[in-house]
Design an enzyme around this catalytic site. Structure first.
Site, PDB file in Angstrom:
ATOM      1  N   ASP A 232       0.817  -1.057  -0.052  1.00 25.25           N
ATOM      2  CA  ASP A 232       0.097  -0.115   0.149  1.00 25.25           C
ATOM      3  C   ASP A 232       1.002   1.365   0.066  1.00 25.25           C
ATOM      4  O   ASP A 232       1.731   1.460   0.866  1.00 25.25           O
ATOM      5  CB  ASP A 232      -0.867  -0.042   1.400  1.00 25.25           C
ATOM      6  CG  ASP A 232      -1.752   1.217   1.431  1.00 25.25           C
ATOM      7  OD1 ASP A 232      -1.526   2.186   1.065  1.00 25.25           O
ATOM      8  OD2 ASP A 232      -2.824   1.074   2.018  1.00 25.25           O
ATOM      9  N   HIS A 251      -4.447  11.808 -10.114  1.00 25.83           N
ATOM     10  CA  HIS A 251      -5.875  12.438 -10.404  1.00 25.83           C
ATOM     11  C   HIS A 251      -7.018  11.581  -9.447  1.00 25.83           C
ATOM     12  O   HIS A 251      -8.142  12.324  -9.449  1.00 25.83           O
ATOM     13  CB  HIS A 251      -6.328  12.389 -11.784  1.00 25.83           C
ATOM     14  CG  HIS A 251      -6.508  11.313 -12.262  1.00 25.83           C
ATOM     15  ND1 HIS A 251      -5.681  10.498 -13.381  1.00 25.83           N
ATOM     16  CD2 HIS A 251      -7.413  10.340 -12.072  1.00 25.83           C
ATOM     17  CE1 HIS A 251      -6.465   9.417 -13.419  1.00 25.83           C
ATOM     18  NE2 HIS A 251      -7.426   9.239 -12.852  1.00 25.83           N
TER      19      HIS A 251
HETATM   20  N1  SAM Z   1      -0.629   3.320 -13.276  1.00 23.37           N
HETATM   21  C1  SAM Z   1      -1.777   2.598 -14.111  1.00 23.37           C
HETATM   22  C2  SAM Z   1      -2.136   2.988 -15.366  1.00 23.37           C
HETATM   23  O1  SAM Z   1      -1.748   4.270 -15.755  1.00 23.37           O
HETATM   24  O2  SAM Z   1      -2.768   2.537 -16.172  1.00 23.37           O
HETATM   25  C3  SAM Z   1      -3.197   2.162 -13.396  1.00 23.37           C
HETATM   26  C4  SAM Z   1      -3.553   3.415 -13.031  1.00 23.37           C
HETATM   27  S1  SAM Z   1      -5.055   2.936 -11.857  1.00 23.37           S
HETATM   28  C5  SAM Z   1      -6.217   4.573 -12.081  1.00 23.37           C
HETATM   29  C6  SAM Z   1      -4.602   3.434 -10.204  1.00 23.37           C
HETATM   30  C7  SAM Z   1      -3.762   2.224  -9.730  1.00 23.37           C
HETATM   31  O3  SAM Z   1      -3.169   2.574  -8.430  1.00 23.37           O
HETATM   32  C8  SAM Z   1      -4.585   1.014  -9.591  1.00 23.37           C
HETATM   33  O4  SAM Z   1      -3.813  -0.037 -10.145  1.00 23.37           O
HETATM   34  C9  SAM Z   1      -4.692   0.609  -8.069  1.00 23.37           C
HETATM   35  O5  SAM Z   1      -4.594  -0.568  -7.808  1.00 23.37           O
HETATM   36  C10 SAM Z   1      -3.414   1.739  -7.576  1.00 23.37           C
HETATM   37  N2  SAM Z   1      -3.386   1.714  -6.067  1.00 23.37           N
HETATM   38  C11 SAM Z   1      -4.637   2.294  -5.619  1.00 23.37           C
HETATM   39  N3  SAM Z   1      -4.634   2.762  -4.356  1.00 23.37           N
HETATM   40  C12 SAM Z   1      -3.158   1.927  -3.856  1.00 23.37           C
HETATM   41  C13 SAM Z   1      -2.579   1.862  -2.885  1.00 23.37           C
HETATM   42  N4  SAM Z   1      -2.721   2.451  -1.629  1.00 23.37           N
HETATM   43  N5  SAM Z   1      -1.205   1.442  -2.822  1.00 23.37           N
HETATM   44  C14 SAM Z   1      -0.907   0.791  -4.179  1.00 23.37           C
HETATM   45  N6  SAM Z   1      -1.477   1.180  -5.255  1.00 23.37           N
HETATM   46  C15 SAM Z   1      -2.533   1.669  -5.117  1.00 23.37           C
END
Ligand code: SAM
Length: 343
Positions: A232, A251
């Site tokens: 996380d 965003h």
């Molecule tokens: N970076 C990728 C892309 O541009 O296609 C994914 C974008 S997606 C909108 C946001 C990503 O952040 C997801 O894969 C989600 O699982 C990850 N994420 C959200 N909260 C998180 C956390 N607390 N720790 C690690 N990753 C997290």
């Protein structure tokens, strides 16, 4: 007295019908019509209806709508895919948008149906669209395997399509290691190791996501491996890297969460090392690109930012020499460097 006929407001008329066109694309994708037509000669509506298990009259209307929208060709012999349907609308095309289209139909459409309430209340409408409040956007996506897979496929399709332009927006060859925070399926990471063979790339994402990444790995290619680490980014230790990456992460989150995340990255990023942000960068008037402005209507707690807003935000967390590259693709790139400590 005769007045000349009013000029047709073609832009407004197009917008009035826009929802019908989107839904026709979504339903044809959901029924996998473009998959059925891939690499096959023209097929008649009755044959497609029999294969897909739909009514002949409904299928014919949908196929005609797709032909009118330029997605299919219609000849006396039947319907066939256009080149762009073969490339982007079949579910197994290299740059398929199928995953994002299904996400748009199943997730964004119900949210946008409640746009009026979203504007009145200034908040995301998960409770109206799906019968429950979204405490955390991602907990919401990952509560079921099916929704998680759908979301990951959606992220993968856009990330794969944009990866080359993001990876080459700046010369990153000086970096030896990179960590893509929230890197999801690893689409950008795989592009990076192809372009920069000496770069070791780690994808860091939530355990639920990391557990499902194998499905999205490129097959049959000889390339440096990408490492996947679960955690996380608000709580756990971040892997060491010369270059941190946040693609479509900033965003999503409100200012308090961004404060935690950027403070943590700033603390582990050594002076002279860098942070690469991939987002749609708004113009200073915040009315362009349209895609980003419309995305804002989903009313997440986060927001889209202009170039000067990204510069200001990153500066606040000790990043300087910010460069912005508008790629012309669906994502732009922002590169900044961790300030040297003052003597
Ligand atoms: N970076 C990728 C892309 O541009 O296609 C994914 C974008 S997606 C909108 C946001 C990503 O952040 C997801 O894969 C989600 O699982 C990850 N994420 C959200 N909260 C998180 C956390 N607390 N720790 C690690 N990753 C997290």
């Amino acid at each position: 007295m005769s007045e000349s006929a009013p000029k047709l407001p073609s832009k407004i008329l197009e917008l009035m019908d826009g929802f019908r066109a989107s839904k026709a694309l979504f339903v044809a994708s959901k029924l996998k019509i473009f998959d059925h037509l891939k690499h096959r000669g023209p097929l008649k509506a009755v044959d497609i209806a029999n294969e897909v298990g739909t009514s002949v009259c409904g299928t014919e209307r949908l196929l005609d709508a797709c032909a009118a929208l330029g997605l299919l060709e219609k000849t006396p012999q039947g319907y066939s895919n256009t080149d762009s349907a073969n490339a982007y609308l079949t579910s197994d095309g290299e740059y398929s948008l199928h995953g994002y289209i299904i996400h748009s139909n199943d997730h964004l459409w119900p949210l946008f149906t409640n746009l009026e309430s979203a504007v009145k209340e200034g908040s995301r409408q998960n409770h109206r669209a799906f019968g429950k409040k979204a405490e955390d956007l991602f907990k919401d996506y990952y509560h079921s395997e099916e929704v998680k897979q759908r979301f990951m496929a959606a992220m993968h399709s856009i990330a794969h399509l944009t990866a080359r332009d993001v990876a080459t927006a700046f010369d990153l060859s000086r970096f030896k290691s990179a960590c893509d925070l929230g890197g999801c399926t690893g689409a950008l990471a795989h592009e990076l190791v192809q372009i920069y063979p000496n770069l070791k790339v780690t994808v860091f994402d939530l355990p639920e996501v990391i557990a499902n990444t194998s499905y999205f790995q490129p097959s049959g290619q000889h390339m440096a491996p990408v490492t996947f680490v679960s955690g996380d980014f608000f709580k756990d230790n971040l892997p060491e890297a010369d270059l941190y990456i946040l693609s479509r992460v900033l965003h999503d989150w409100p200012d308090e969460k961004i404060h935690v995340l950027l403070s943590r990255i700033s603390a582990v990023c050594k002076p002279g090392n860098a942070l690469l942000v991939a987002e749609i960068v708004l113009d200073e008037k915040k009315t362009h690109p349209l895609r980003a402005v419309l995305q804002s209507l989903s009313m997440t707690e986060g927001k889209q930012r202009s170039g000067s807003e990204y510069k200001q935000l990153l500066e606040k967390y000790g990043f300087t020499n910010t460069e912005i590259k508008i790629t012309g693709n669906l994502l732009d790139a922002v590169l900044c460097f961790k300030k040297n400590l003052s003597p």
